[in-house]
Write a protein that holds these residues in place. Structure first.
Motif, PDB file in Angstrom:
ATOM      1  N   LEU A   1      14.105  10.759   5.115  1.00 26.87           N
ATOM      2  CA  LEU A   1      13.147   9.752   4.885  1.00 26.87           C
ATOM      3  C   LEU A   1      13.220   8.793   6.323  1.00 26.87           C
ATOM      4  CD1 LEU A   1      11.800   7.827   2.485  1.00 26.87           C
ATOM      5  CD2 LEU A   1      13.689   6.398   3.173  1.00 26.87           C
ATOM      6  N   VAL A   2      11.911   8.654   6.872  1.00 25.19           N
ATOM      7  CA  VAL A   2      11.837   7.693   8.102  1.00 25.19           C
ATOM      8  C   VAL A   2      11.484   6.308   7.715  1.00 25.19           C
ATOM      9  CG1 VAL A   2      10.743   7.679  10.137  1.00 25.19           C
ATOM     10  CG2 VAL A   2      11.128  10.012   9.264  1.00 25.19           C
ATOM     11  N   THR A   3      12.164   5.205   8.507  1.00 29.67           N
ATOM     12  CA  THR A   3      11.778   3.827   8.071  1.00 29.67           C
ATOM     13  C   THR A   3      11.817   3.134   9.152  1.00 29.67           C
ATOM     14  OG1 THR A   3      13.439   4.152   6.117  1.00 29.67           O
ATOM     15  CG2 THR A   3      12.952   1.961   6.759  1.00 29.67           C
ATOM     16  N   GLU A   4      10.958   2.423   9.102  1.00 24.93           N
ATOM     17  CA  GLU A   4      10.536   1.497  10.579  1.00 24.93           C
ATOM     18  C   GLU A   4       9.978   0.184  10.177  1.00 24.93           C
ATOM     19  OE1 GLU A   4       8.463   3.559  13.906  1.00 24.93           O
ATOM     20  OE2 GLU A   4       6.672   2.093  13.030  1.00 24.93           O
ATOM     21  N   ILE A   5      10.270  -0.686  11.182  1.00 28.77           N
ATOM     22  CA  ILE A   5       9.694  -2.084  10.831  1.00 28.77           C
ATOM     23  C   ILE A   5       8.453  -2.241  11.419  1.00 28.77           C
ATOM     24  CG2 ILE A   5       9.863  -4.553  11.468  1.00 28.77           C
ATOM     25  CD1 ILE A   5      12.010  -3.635   9.644  1.00 28.77           C
ATOM     26  N   TYR A   6       7.251  -2.737  10.720  1.00 30.27           N
ATOM     27  CA  TYR A   6       5.885  -2.702  11.327  1.00 30.27           C
ATOM     28  C   TYR A   6       5.493  -4.165  11.318  1.00 30.27           C
ATOM     29  CZ  TYR A   6       3.849  -3.704   6.880  1.00 30.27           C
ATOM     30  OH  TYR A   6       3.705  -4.269   5.302  1.00 30.27           O
ATOM     31  N   ASN A   7       4.531  -4.359  12.092  1.00 30.23           N
ATOM     32  CA  ASN A   7       3.845  -5.790  12.203  1.00 30.23           C
ATOM     33  C   ASN A   7       2.299  -5.583  12.053  1.00 30.23           C
ATOM     34  OD1 ASN A   7       3.206  -8.559  12.548  1.00 30.23           O
ATOM     35  ND2 ASN A   7       3.571  -8.557  14.592  1.00 30.23           N
ATOM     36  N   ASP A   8       1.710  -5.567  10.830  1.00 29.09           N
ATOM     37  CA  ASP A   8       0.235  -5.477  10.815  1.00 29.09           C
ATOM     38  C   ASP A   8      -0.316  -6.101   9.691  1.00 29.09           C
ATOM     39  OD1 ASP A   8      -2.006  -4.107  10.538  1.00 29.09           O
ATOM     40  OD2 ASP A   8      -1.204  -1.995  10.676  1.00 29.09           O
ATOM     41  N   GLU A   9      -1.317  -7.002  10.124  1.00 23.73           N
ATOM     42  CA  GLU A   9      -1.716  -7.942   9.202  1.00 23.73           C
ATOM     43  C   GLU A   9      -2.386  -7.257   7.907  1.00 23.73           C
ATOM     44  OE1 GLU A   9      -4.434 -10.778  10.560  1.00 23.73           O
ATOM     45  OE2 GLU A   9      -5.028  -9.373  12.376  1.00 23.73           O
ATOM     46  N   ARG A  10      -3.004  -6.002   8.340  1.00 26.95           N
ATOM     47  CA  ARG A  10      -4.057  -4.985   7.550  1.00 26.95           C
ATOM     48  C   ARG A  10      -3.440  -4.934   6.123  1.00 26.95           C
ATOM     49  NH1 ARG A  10      -5.547  -0.083  11.012  1.00 26.95           N
ATOM     50  NH2 ARG A  10      -3.355   0.037  11.180  1.00 26.95           N
TER      51      ARG A  10
ATOM     52  N   ALA B   1       0.882  -1.087  -0.064  1.00 25.75           N
ATOM     53  CA  ALA B   1      -0.018   0.021   0.155  1.00 25.75           C
ATOM     54  C   ALA B   1       0.866   1.319  -0.232  1.00 25.75           C
ATOM     55  CB  ALA B   1      -0.882   0.028   1.198  1.00 25.75           C
ATOM     56  N   ALA B   2       0.431   2.208  -0.758  1.00 27.45           N
ATOM     57  CA  ALA B   2       1.119   3.546  -0.612  1.00 27.45           C
ATOM     58  C   ALA B   2       0.069   4.666  -0.431  1.00 27.45           C
ATOM     59  CB  ALA B   2       1.876   3.826  -2.192  1.00 27.45           C
TER      60      ALA B   2
ATOM     61  N   GLU C   1      -4.657  10.130   0.129  1.00 23.00           N
ATOM     62  CA  GLU C   1      -4.916   9.146  -0.969  1.00 23.00           C
ATOM     63  C   GLU C   1      -4.393   7.756  -0.670  1.00 23.00           C
ATOM     64  OE1 GLU C   1      -6.357   8.460  -3.724  1.00 23.00           O
ATOM     65  OE2 GLU C   1      -7.638  10.575  -3.647  1.00 23.00           O
ATOM     66  N   GLY C   2      -4.708   6.809  -1.148  1.00 20.41           N
ATOM     67  CA  GLY C   2      -4.287   5.521  -1.064  1.00 20.41           C
ATOM     68  C   GLY C   2      -4.479   4.602  -2.396  1.00 20.41           C
ATOM     69  N   ALA C   3      -3.400   3.945  -2.418  1.00 24.54           N
ATOM     70  CA  ALA C   3      -3.347   2.664  -3.615  1.00 24.54           C
ATOM     71  C   ALA C   3      -2.750   1.424  -3.080  1.00 24.54           C
ATOM     72  CB  ALA C   3      -2.631   3.398  -4.781  1.00 24.54           C
ATOM     73  N   PRO C   4      -3.386   0.393  -3.229  1.00 21.41           N
ATOM     74  CA  PRO C   4      -4.588   0.355  -4.057  1.00 21.41           C
ATOM     75  C   PRO C   4      -5.708   0.632  -3.325  1.00 21.41           C
ATOM     76  CG  PRO C   4      -3.732  -1.844  -3.400  1.00 21.41           C
ATOM     77  CD  PRO C   4      -2.759  -0.874  -2.700  1.00 21.41           C
ATOM     78  N   LEU C   5      -6.989   0.446  -4.013  1.00 29.08           N
ATOM     79  CA  LEU C   5      -8.126   1.225  -3.350  1.00 29.08           C
ATOM     80  C   LEU C   5      -8.375   0.662  -1.756  1.00 29.08           C
ATOM     81  CD1 LEU C   5     -10.205   2.879  -4.531  1.00 29.08           C
ATOM     82  CD2 LEU C   5     -11.639   0.817  -5.223  1.00 29.08           C
ATOM     83  N   PHE C   6      -8.312  -0.578  -1.769  1.00 28.75           N
ATOM     84  CA  PHE C   6      -8.837  -1.040  -0.284  1.00 28.75           C
ATOM     85  C   PHE C   6      -7.845  -0.452   0.942  1.00 28.75           C
ATOM     86  CE2 PHE C   6      -4.759  -3.563  -0.324  1.00 28.75           C
ATOM     87  CZ  PHE C   6      -4.459  -3.593   0.855  1.00 28.75           C
ATOM     88  N   SER C   7      -6.813  -0.031   0.490  1.00 25.38           N
ATOM     89  CA  SER C   7      -5.978   0.661   1.564  1.00 25.38           C
ATOM     90  C   SER C   7      -6.479   1.874   2.059  1.00 25.38           C
ATOM     91  CB  SER C   7      -4.355   0.840   0.874  1.00 25.38           C
ATOM     92  OG  SER C   7      -4.559   1.846  -0.267  1.00 25.38           O
ATOM     93  N   GLN C   8      -7.489   2.498   1.516  1.00 25.86           N
ATOM     94  CA  GLN C   8      -8.022   3.739   1.919  1.00 25.86           C
ATOM     95  C   GLN C   8      -8.791   3.564   3.158  1.00 25.86           C
ATOM     96  OE1 GLN C   8      -9.672   5.943  -1.383  1.00 25.86           O
ATOM     97  NE2 GLN C   8      -8.282   5.486  -2.689  1.00 25.86           N
ATOM     98  N   LEU C   9      -9.022   2.078   3.117  1.00 24.19           N
ATOM     99  CA  LEU C   9      -9.997   1.936   4.466  1.00 24.19           C
ATOM    100  C   LEU C   9      -9.181   1.652   5.748  1.00 24.19           C
ATOM    101  CD1 LEU C   9     -12.285  -0.605   2.665  1.00 24.19           C
ATOM    102  CD2 LEU C   9     -12.782   1.685   3.347  1.00 24.19           C
ATOM    103  N   VAL C  10      -7.841   1.580   5.653  1.00 25.65           N
ATOM    104  CA  VAL C  10      -7.070   1.299   6.729  1.00 25.65           C
ATOM    105  C   VAL C  10      -6.745   2.712   7.378  1.00 25.65           C
ATOM    106  CG1 VAL C  10      -4.678   0.484   7.491  1.00 25.65           C
ATOM    107  CG2 VAL C  10      -5.808  -0.505   5.429  1.00 25.65           C
ATOM    108  N   ASP C  11      -7.029   2.603   8.781  1.00 20.86           N
ATOM    109  CA  ASP C  11      -6.728   3.764   9.479  1.00 20.86           C
ATOM    110  C   ASP C  11      -5.334   3.817   9.995  1.00 20.86           C
ATOM    111  OD1 ASP C  11      -6.628   5.825  11.349  1.00 20.86           O
ATOM    112  OD2 ASP C  11      -8.089   5.176  12.852  1.00 20.86           O
ATOM    113  N   LEU C  12      -4.346   4.729   9.566  1.00 18.08           N
ATOM    114  CA  LEU C  12      -3.233   4.944   9.805  1.00 18.08           C
ATOM    115  C   LEU C  12      -2.768   5.782  11.216  1.00 18.08           C
ATOM    116  CD1 LEU C  12      -1.985   5.593   6.226  1.00 18.08           C
ATOM    117  CD2 LEU C  12      -1.977   3.301   7.448  1.00 18.08           C
ATOM    118  N   LYS C  13      -3.616   5.734  12.017  1.00 21.81           N
ATOM    119  CA  LYS C  13      -3.066   6.607  13.320  1.00 21.81           C
ATOM    120  C   LYS C  13      -2.054   5.891  13.965  1.00 21.81           C
ATOM    121  CE  LYS C  13      -6.542   4.126  16.121  1.00 21.81           C
ATOM    122  NZ  LYS C  13      -7.818   4.267  16.774  1.00 21.81           N
ATOM    123  N   ASP C  14      -1.817   4.622  13.835  1.00 23.31           N
ATOM    124  CA  ASP C  14      -0.666   3.789  14.610  1.00 23.31           C
ATOM    125  C   ASP C  14       0.635   4.294  14.045  1.00 23.31           C
ATOM    126  OD1 ASP C  14      -2.593   2.608  16.112  1.00 23.31           O
ATOM    127  OD2 ASP C  14      -2.568   0.746  15.047  1.00 23.31           O
TER     128      ASP C  14
END
Lengths: 635, 396
Positions: free
Chosen positions: A148-157, A105-106, A117-130
């Motif tokens: 640039l800021v980089t991080e490892i995430y663990n998110d099944e969404r 997702a971007a 904005e988000g792509a692909p379409l489904f990603s727009q439903l993900v809340d990015l407050k985390d």
């Protein structure tokens, strides 16, 4: 057959002898190859790890470059401020996702972390407050652009909708590319309006490299010892080669380690991997060994076969057979020995034949002598038989003559007396000297003489009758079936009832088979035997006893008759069946009873009769009756 | 590259003018460009002012204007649909004084150019509405309802003709279905996307594609070229396409109202096409020339020429009345006007812009099956509200 067995054993032995060193050397070489392979595998694993790390790094850098490029597009930069640009921004984001298939997702977010904005379409439903904490830049004007800021995430969404999850872990790398808008209020400097967030699941990143791992290999990503992604579950039971390369991705701290694990290969796996070559080598080797074994077997078997033929010819008597030359000296020696043996056999055979001829001649001579002797013996026997016959006939004639002599002599004497008396009466009559007294006296003498002559003639007639009875000519030949022992008991008991003198005790024992026999003949036999016991045996016996025993044999029945009378001497046992043999001739016995028994047994019962002494005293008569099936025995 | 060229263009346009001004003119329609170019040349001859016409695609219009505004560079005048006025605050549209407004502009047309009670544009043309085009060679009796249209589908399929085409994912078309169910995108300054009508419209719209009546991948060509090529029997397109379709299909072209949804009329948007003045250009150095240009386009003869050559409907009330009388037997025009009578004018308030974006976002999520209609309408509402709020906060 034996040759075949020998050939099999030989063939197998040669095969084993040839294969054993092959296997030994082969296994040694395999071990060496395995060690070399291990080194190659280690090197290959390292190179592959390098390649994987490079490709993963390239993909991440590509995504970062494209995000940086997008961040410089005005439509993207302005999107955090207004959705007017969202259409174009979305197209550009979608292009980024399409160009980078490992990107899940971007987003374009504003500084509050809200999705513009988000792509692909489904990603727009993900809340990015985390992920708001990634947006750490100062929104004010900056002299130099933030990094640039980089991080490892663990998110099944961030698994794409509609796609199956790739792996059971949801770790990935997210980087935030700041969106900068040039500040118009100052000649230089930037204002951060938002950011491009790019989520890259490690599973996607790995999958889209398209690098194929072997079944035993496993790629894993870890950070500070914490495993973030693995291409396959860990299998701790197998020994593994591990190569780890630390990847400095997008200044990520701590860095990510890329580890490639590979199971060590066993010799069997090695063989399996090279099975085409192994099959070829083993096949060629086996074929060579089999061919060699067959050749050697044939080479050895051939003289053996020839030797067998030699033995076969000799065994069939073909001693003149000349054995062919054989390949090996040992076989040649055996062949020569066999030839020598054949020669020896031929010589011996010749000698034997000569000896046989000699012996045959001797035997022929002996045979001729024997034949002559036999003829002489036959002649002598014939003479003896004739003599015996003549003697028997003489005895018979003399017996008959002797028996008839007395009554006939008496009759002749009486008739002579009568004749003399008649002549004397006649003379006296003629002379007139006949007195009444004399006549009466003469008549009385004649009457007595006539009476004497009559009794003598009767005696002679009785004798002739008894002579006729000896042969049993008047015996009825009818065959009847009776239980033998029961029948004998009944006959003897009836016989004894007609007697007045002291009667013997009767005892019966043994089997009681029902047989078919001439009852009239056996009845006469029992009568004669009883008469013999009463007249000759029991003269001095105060407790006479007669015992009858029947014994059933397989093809005959034995009837034993015993009395406890005075018996006969041993030498008399062979004579008692002769006609006119009697120990009491002077007492009116003519000695024809047992002769009659003999004749009846022989002629009417088709059996045999013999006499024996009974201990302690008595005479025993044993009669064998034939019981041929359907003839004498029934049931 | 594209934006570099854009900036260069603006740099060349942004020049001072005293007597003979050099005006930059943004023209957004794909049709009629040549006619406007001719008219602008006529204007130049009449006034001595030079006008450079630049065509911008409708989808790029607003971003281009905003970027220009934010970069401090802009054009003098823009010919665009009246709903573009919704970004008036961002691009600093000039308030149009009454003196510049012709008395022949009907009040309802003038209303389409008003934002927050201020006239921000001068209506030149009207219409801009959708209608139903059909090929008479394939359709003897045009369907009055969607149900009737579905009934014609098997027979058309036998002829190897698809039933109908339009750009399925374009919100301008979808909005007409929302209106048909009684919904509205906005009410004044309020967003009214999250409504039962919106949800009904979403369901109905998706059913149309699920039933095979319309290919969901249909783009603008489905509603224009496919009809010209005889691939579809019906097409929904705008009033702007009428001239081209008439030229291509001639007498075979039929125009009528878009099928009703049961007993509910299809209600397309309509808008006026206005002249707008970004960066308050009316009060800038070229104000005088711009005033002249405004008057030129409001003139009877100018609008008549436009109609004659493009079939675009003029706002000049007298002219419009004359034309409707003169063209009483023109079934194509009558069909267009019939549909226009059912249309509702598009809002020019700032909230309209956010409404378009919000509706598109929710629509895409729904059509892709990622959300249900209720979630979709909620998403539309929330997104549009946030965007509208943000636009106001970030207005330069």
């Amino acid at each position: 057959m034996r040759i075949k067995q020998l050939r099999s054993v030989l063939w197998l032995s040669l095969l084993l002898i040839a294969l054993a060193p092959t296997l030994t050397i082969g296994s040694y070489l395999l071990k060496q190859i395995s060690e070399l392979d291990q080194q190659n595998v280690s090197h290959a694993v390292y190179l592959k790890t390098e390649d994987i790390t490079r490709q993963l790094t390239q993909r991440l850098q590509q995504s970062a470059r494209e995000a940086l490029s997008l961040s410089q597009v005005s439509d993207i930069q302005m999107t955090p401020n207004s959705a007017i640009f969202s259409y174009q921004a979305n197209l550009l984001l979608s292009e980024l996702v399409q160009h980078n298939p490992w990107v899940s997702a971007a987003y374009i977010v504003n500084l509050q972390g809200q999705v513009m904005e988000g792509a692909p379409l489904f990603s727009q439903l993900v809340d990015l407050k985390d992920y708001h904490h990634l947006l750490t830049w100062d929104s004010g004007s900056n002299a130099s652009p933030p990094a640039l800021v980089t991080e490892i995430y663990n998110d099944e969404r961030f698994h794409r909708r509609g796609e199956p999850p790739r792996g059971n872990r949801h770790h990935g790398l997210v980087f935030a590319q700041p969106l900068l808008q040039q500040s118009f209020n100052s000649a230089s400097g930037y204002r951060v309006t938002g950011a491009i967030l790019v989520f890259i699941p490690f599973a996607y990143l790995w999958h889209d490299t398209g690098i194929a791992l072997e079944q035993s290999q496993r790629i894993s990503l870890s950070q500070g010892g914490n495993e973030l992604f693995a291409s396959a579950p860990l299998s701790p039971s197998q020994p593994q080669l591990k190569t780890t390369i630390t990847a400095g991705w997008l200044s990520l701290s701590p860095p990510v380690d890329v580890t490639l694990s590979s199971d060590t290969r066993s010799i069997w796996q090695l063989l399996l991997e090279r099975r085409a070559n192994v099959v070829l080598v083993v096949g060629l080797n086996t074929a060579l060994v089999i061919a060699l074994a067959l050749f050697l077997t044939r080479h050895i078997q051939q003289p053996l076969t020839s030797l067998t033929q030699v033995v076969g010819r000799f065994s069939m008597g073909d001693y003149l057979y000349k054995p062919p030359p054989l390949r090996y000296g040992e076989f040649e020696q055996v062949s020569e020995l066999l030839s020598s043996m054949a020669n020896k056999v031929m010589v011996d055979q010749e000698l034997l034949e000569q000896r046989v001829e000699q012996r045959t001649l001797e035997l022929q001579n002996a045979n001729s002598e024997l034949e002559a002797t036999l003829k002489e013996l036959g002649d002598a026997q014939q003479q003896l038989v004739e003599k015996e016959k003549l003697a028997a006939l003489g005895g018979l004639v003399s017996g008959v003559a002797h028996e008839l002599n007395t009554p006939l002599g008496v009759g002749i004497s009486a008739s002579s007396q009568i004749a003399d008396n008649a002549s004397q009466v006649l003379t006296q009559l003629e002379q007139g000297q006949l007195s009444k007294h004399a006549l009466i006296n003469t008549m009385e003498q004649n009457q007595q003489a006539a009476q004497l002559m009559e009794s003598s003639m009767k005696r002679a007639a009785a004798l002739v009758k008894s002579f006729k009875a000896i042969a049993g000519a008047d015996i009825d030949s009818t065959q009847q079936s009776f239980p033998l022992l029961s029948w004998c008991q009944q006959r003897l008991e009836m016989e004894l009832t007609t007697r007045n003198r002291a009667l013997p005790a009767l005892r019966f024992a043994g089997d009681n088979p029902t047989i078919r026999f001439n009852a009239s003949a056996l009845e006469q036999i029992l009568h004669s035997l009883l008469e013999n016991s009463l007249q000759h045996g029991f003269t001095d016996q105060v407790a006479p006893e007669i015992a009858i025993k029947v014994t059933k044999g397989t093809e005959e029945v034995y009837l034993e008759y015993r009395d406890n009378g005075q018996g006969v001497d041993e030498e008399e046992l062979t004579q008692i069946f002769n006609p006119f043999f009697t120990t009491r001739r002077g007492e009116g016995n003519i000695g024809l009873g047992l002769n009659q028994v003999f004749n009846l047994v022989s002629l009417h019962l088709h059996g045999e009769v013999s006499a024996f002494q009974v201990k302690p005293q008595g005479l025993g008569i044993k009669i064998r009756l034939a019981t041929e099936p359907g003839v004498n025995e029934e049931g | 590259m594209r934006y570099g060229l854009f900036i260069t263009l603006f740099a060349s346009l942004f020049t001072a003018s005293s007597v003979a001004a050099e005006l930059s003119f943004f023209y957004y329609r794909e049709q009629g460009k040549q006619v406007f170019q001719t008219l602008l040349e006529q204007f130049s001859q009449e006034t001595g002012h030079q006008v450079a016409l630049h065509q911008v695609l409708s989808s790029d219009l607003q971003p281009a204007l905003v970027k220009a505004a934010m970069s401090g560079q802009t054009v003098d005048v823009v010919f665009a649909p009246s709903d573009a006025i919704s970004i008036a605050n961002i691009i600093h549209l000039s308030a149009v004084p009454d003196a510049l407004l012709s008395e022949h502009i009907p009040s309802e047309q003038l209303a389409t150019a008003m934002s927050e009670g201020v006239v921000r544009g001068i209506p030149i043309l009207q219409g801009n509405h959708l209608m139903l085009f059909y090929n008479k060679a394939q359709v003897s009796q045009p369907a009055q309802t969607w149900q009737a249209l579905r009934a014609q589908q098997p027979a058309l399929a036998k002829q190897g003709v698809r039933t109908i085409g339009w750009p399925y994912s374009d919100m301008y078309w979808f909005a007409g279905f929302v209106h048909g169910f009684g919904g509205r995108m906005t009410q004044g300054q309020s967003l009214t996307l999250d409504s039962p009508a919106m949800q009904q419209a979403l369901r109905f719209y998706r059913d149309l594609s699920n039933s095979g009546l319309i290919d969901p991948s249909c783009d603008y060509a489905c509603g224009l070229q496919a009809l010209i090529d005889g691939e579809v029997a019906y097409a929904i397109n705008g009033e702007w396409a009428l001239a081209e379709l008439q030229q291509q299909l001639g007498a075979q072209l039929g125009v009528t109202k878009i099928p009703a949804i049961g007993d509910q009329h299809f209600v397309p948007f309509s808008s006026s096409l206005v002249l707008m003045f970004p960066n308050d250009s009316l009060n800038g150095p070229n104000g005088e020339a711009l005033a002249a240009l405004s008057q030129f386009f409001q003139r009877y003869d100018t609008q008549l020429k436009i109609y004659q050559q493009t079939r675009f409907l003029p706002v000049h009330q007298q002219l419009f009345s004359e034309l409707t009388k003169q063209e009483a037997n023109n079934s194509v025009l009558q069909g267009s006007l019939l549909q226009l009578a059912d249309a509702i004018p598009m809002s020019a308030e700032s909230v309209q812009n956010s409404a378009w974006t919000g509706m598109r976002k929710g629509f895409e999520l729904y059509i892709q099956g990622l959300v249900d209609e209720q979630q979709a309408s909620q998403f539309m509402q929330q997104y549009a509200e946030r965007d509208h709020r943000q636009q106001r906060e970030n207005a330069p």
